[in-house]
Design a protein around this motif. Sequence first.
Motif, PDB file in Angstrom:
ATOM      1  N   ALA A  53     -73.269 -43.385 -23.942  1.00  0.00           N
ATOM      2  CA  ALA A  53     -72.885 -44.795 -23.899  1.00  0.00           C
ATOM      3  C   ALA A  53     -71.368 -44.947 -23.818  1.00  0.00           C
ATOM      4  N   ILE A  54     -70.643 -44.090 -24.528  1.00  0.00           N
ATOM      5  CA  ILE A  54     -69.187 -44.125 -24.452  1.00  0.00           C
ATOM      6  C   ILE A  54     -68.729 -43.758 -23.039  1.00  0.00           C
ATOM      7  N   GLY A  55     -69.381 -42.775 -22.420  1.00  0.00           N
ATOM      8  CA  GLY A  55     -69.046 -42.401 -21.047  1.00  0.00           C
ATOM      9  C   GLY A  55     -69.276 -43.555 -20.081  1.00  0.00           C
ATOM     10  N   ILE A  56     -70.394 -44.265 -20.243  1.00  0.00           N
ATOM     11  CA  ILE A  56     -70.670 -45.421 -19.385  1.00  0.00           C
ATOM     12  C   ILE A  56     -69.634 -46.514 -19.616  1.00  0.00           C
ATOM     13  N   LEU A  57     -69.265 -46.729 -20.880  1.00  0.00           N
ATOM     14  CA  LEU A  57     -68.253 -47.729 -21.191  1.00  0.00           C
ATOM     15  C   LEU A  57     -66.915 -47.361 -20.556  1.00  0.00           C
ATOM     16  N   LEU A  58     -66.545 -46.082 -20.596  1.00  0.00           N
ATOM     17  CA  LEU A  58     -65.300 -45.646 -19.967  1.00  0.00           C
ATOM     18  C   LEU A  58     -65.332 -45.845 -18.456  1.00  0.00           C
ATOM     19  N   MET A  59     -66.477 -45.590 -17.835  1.00  0.00           N
ATOM     20  CA  MET A  59     -66.596 -45.806 -16.389  1.00  0.00           C
ATOM     21  C   MET A  59     -66.448 -47.283 -16.043  1.00  0.00           C
ATOM     22  N   LEU A  60     -67.085 -48.146 -16.825  1.00  0.00           N
ATOM     23  CA  LEU A  60     -66.973 -49.576 -16.565  1.00  0.00           C
ATOM     24  C   LEU A  60     -65.549 -50.077 -16.804  1.00  0.00           C
TER      25      LEU A  60
END
Length: 102
Positions: free
Chosen positions: A53-60
């Motif tokens: 989820a942190i990785g997805i947040l960083l991508m967004l």
Amino acid sequence: MLFEVGVSRLIFEHARNLVVAMLVLAVGTEATRHDPSEIGVLYFKPAGYLVAAIGILLMLLNLAEGLHRLAKVRLPGAWQALLLAIYVLLFWRVAQLVLLFR
């Protein structure tokens, strides 16, 4: 002229941030595949989902920063849509490659 303004530096920073976010996502998804007993008392799956989820947040966040910088350039809407489509295609391919090499 682009080198004097620092555009190439910004492009490389943006690409680096995207790759780092993808690696964080890959680590999180890999962590969800392991048995929790492999590391003792820590539960691997919930931690893996959190890291993913942190990785997805960083991508967004990286996408939002790119869109913000693109809006400051004040290109026509068609160019912005084209650049966004190219970014999404590159993002998708980088995501596939990073997840393939994990």
